[in-house]
Design a protein around this motif. Sequence first.
Motif, PDB file in Angstrom:
ATOM      1  N   PRO A  90      31.211 107.391 -32.819  1.00 59.02           N
ATOM      2  CA  PRO A  90      31.061 108.826 -33.078  1.00 59.02           C
ATOM      3  C   PRO A  90      31.657 109.638 -31.921  1.00 59.02           C
ATOM      4  O   PRO A  90      31.538 109.245 -30.763  1.00 59.02           O
ATOM      5  CB  PRO A  90      29.537 109.014 -33.144  1.00 59.02           C
ATOM      6  N   TYR A  91      32.288 110.767 -32.263  1.00 61.52           N
ATOM      7  CA  TYR A  91      32.922 111.579 -31.219  1.00 61.52           C
ATOM      8  C   TYR A  91      31.870 112.303 -30.386  1.00 61.52           C
ATOM      9  O   TYR A  91      30.915 112.868 -30.918  1.00 61.52           O
ATOM     10  CB  TYR A  91      33.866 112.612 -31.835  1.00 61.52           C
ATOM     11  N   GLU A  92      32.049 112.269 -29.086  1.00 59.92           N
ATOM     12  CA  GLU A  92      31.181 113.008 -28.157  1.00 59.92           C
ATOM     13  C   GLU A  92      32.066 113.709 -27.135  1.00 59.92           C
ATOM     14  O   GLU A  92      33.029 113.130 -26.647  1.00 59.92           O
ATOM     15  CB  GLU A  92      30.226 112.050 -27.410  1.00 59.92           C
ATOM     16  N   GLU A  93      31.727 114.947 -26.819  1.00 65.44           N
ATOM     17  CA  GLU A  93      32.456 115.669 -25.762  1.00 65.44           C
ATOM     18  C   GLU A  93      32.353 114.914 -24.433  1.00 65.44           C
ATOM     19  O   GLU A  93      33.321 114.799 -23.688  1.00 65.44           O
ATOM     20  CB  GLU A  93      31.874 117.078 -25.576  1.00 65.44           C
ATOM     21  N   ASP A  94      31.159 114.420 -24.165  1.00 67.64           N
ATOM     22  CA  ASP A  94      30.902 113.706 -22.917  1.00 67.64           C
ATOM     23  C   ASP A  94      31.163 112.214 -23.129  1.00 67.64           C
ATOM     24  O   ASP A  94      30.404 111.548 -23.844  1.00 67.64           O
ATOM     25  CB  ASP A  94      29.443 113.939 -22.496  1.00 67.64           C
ATOM     26  N   PRO A  95      32.218 111.668 -22.513  1.00 67.55           N
ATOM     27  CA  PRO A  95      32.558 110.246 -22.721  1.00 67.55           C
ATOM     28  C   PRO A  95      31.415 109.293 -22.365  1.00 67.55           C
ATOM     29  O   PRO A  95      31.311 108.209 -22.946  1.00 67.55           O
ATOM     30  CB  PRO A  95      33.751 110.027 -21.789  1.00 67.55           C
ATOM     31  N   GLU A  96      30.563 109.708 -21.441  1.00 61.33           N
ATOM     32  CA  GLU A  96      29.449 108.832 -21.046  1.00 61.33           C
ATOM     33  C   GLU A  96      28.518 108.525 -22.216  1.00 61.33           C
ATOM     34  O   GLU A  96      27.889 107.472 -22.266  1.00 61.33           O
ATOM     35  CB  GLU A  96      28.652 109.447 -19.888  1.00 61.33           C
ATOM     36  N   LYS A  97      28.453 109.453 -23.160  1.00 61.93           N
ATOM     37  CA  LYS A  97      27.578 109.251 -24.332  1.00 61.93           C
ATOM     38  C   LYS A  97      28.145 108.202 -25.286  1.00 61.93           C
ATOM     39  O   LYS A  97      27.444 107.708 -26.164  1.00 61.93           O
ATOM     40  CB  LYS A  97      27.358 110.578 -25.068  1.00 61.93           C
ATOM     41  N   VAL A  98      29.422 107.891 -25.102  1.00 59.10           N
ATOM     42  CA  VAL A  98      30.065 106.880 -25.962  1.00 59.10           C
ATOM     43  C   VAL A  98      29.932 105.481 -25.350  1.00 59.10           C
ATOM     44  O   VAL A  98      30.081 104.475 -26.032  1.00 59.10           O
ATOM     45  CB  VAL A  98      31.557 107.234 -26.186  1.00 59.10           C
ATOM     46  N   ARG A  99      29.628 105.431 -24.068  1.00 58.37           N
ATOM     47  CA  ARG A  99      29.561 104.151 -23.362  1.00 58.37           C
ATOM     48  C   ARG A  99      28.696 103.099 -24.081  1.00 58.37           C
ATOM     49  O   ARG A  99      29.109 101.941 -24.193  1.00 58.37           O
ATOM     50  CB  ARG A  99      29.069 104.363 -21.925  1.00 58.37           C
ATOM     51  N   PRO A 100      27.490 103.467 -24.563  1.00 57.70           N
ATOM     52  CA  PRO A 100      26.663 102.441 -25.225  1.00 57.70           C
ATOM     53  C   PRO A 100      27.341 101.790 -26.439  1.00 57.70           C
ATOM     54  O   PRO A 100      27.131 100.611 -26.709  1.00 57.70           O
ATOM     55  CB  PRO A 100      25.410 103.214 -25.664  1.00 57.70           C
ATOM     56  N   TYR A 101      28.177 102.559 -27.147  1.00 57.45           N
ATOM     57  CA  TYR A 101      28.892 101.994 -28.302  1.00 57.45           C
ATOM     58  C   TYR A 101      29.925 100.965 -27.840  1.00 57.45           C
ATOM     59  O   TYR A 101      30.073  99.908 -28.448  1.00 57.45           O
ATOM     60  CB  TYR A 101      29.590 103.109 -29.095  1.00 57.45           C
ATOM     61  N   PHE A 102      30.639 101.292 -26.763  1.00 55.78           N
ATOM     62  CA  PHE A 102      31.632 100.360 -26.235  1.00 55.78           C
ATOM     63  C   PHE A 102      30.958  99.075 -25.737  1.00 55.78           C
ATOM     64  O   PHE A 102      31.453  97.969 -25.963  1.00 55.78           O
ATOM     65  CB  PHE A 102      32.420 101.005 -25.092  1.00 55.78           C
ATOM     66  N   ALA A 103      29.830  99.252 -25.060  1.00 55.39           N
ATOM     67  CA  ALA A 103      29.091  98.084 -24.548  1.00 55.39           C
ATOM     68  C   ALA A 103      28.613  97.220 -25.712  1.00 55.39           C
ATOM     69  O   ALA A 103      28.662  95.985 -25.648  1.00 55.39           O
ATOM     70  CB  ALA A 103      27.912  98.547 -23.697  1.00 55.39           C
TER      71      ALA A 103
END
Length: 223
Positions: free
Chosen positions: A163-176
């Motif tokens: 899912p798109y997030e302005e803050d890349p840190e919020k995407v980190r859990p998906y990548f992990a």
Amino acid sequence: MVCQNVQRIEESIFRACQRAGRKREEIILLGASKYADAEKIRQAYQCGVKVFGESRAQDFLKKLEILKDLPIDWHFIGNLQTNKVKYIIDKVSLIHSVDRPALAEEINKRAEKIQKVQEVLIEVNLGGEETKGGVSPEELKKLFEYCLNLKNIKVLGLMAIPPYEEDPEKVRPYFARLRELKEKLEEAYKVKLPHLSMGMSNDFEVAIEEGTTIIRIGSALFL
């Protein structure tokens, strides 16, 4: 303009690799060229980008014809309909978006006809978004097993569009999470899956820190 963009992206990749203790050579910079015309792709190629990913079969074939003088490594990264497989099977090195048995079956059949083993990634829908393709994490093992039994397909790893997030840190859990899913498959099936295709213009640095090997860059490269 495009060359300046390439330079900026390369600097960001280098910094992210330093932070993560990784080598630059571990990352494939893929130009996500869905919204780029052939001329922009040519510019990016001349500035050092050698891998491009298209999302629509019809557009891809037109651009391919215009750019046939360039030895581009083409990937297919978009939602792929089974009836379009025959048009791209002999033209792409990697398909990122296998998400259902019927598609895997069709790729296998078309690849067999031209005596090719088609390399693919399985797309995982990590956010459960209805607007996006991808197999659910719960169904991943079943699809992976299905692909293992097809002679003319070779799964090299996983792909996701979180899912798109302005803050890349919020995407980190998906990548992990995608990395963990890949590692679990490697462990369970005693295979090596060399690729994770994750990270786009807004969040690729975080993706590099979390283990991606292919970043798909569109707007940061072409706009």
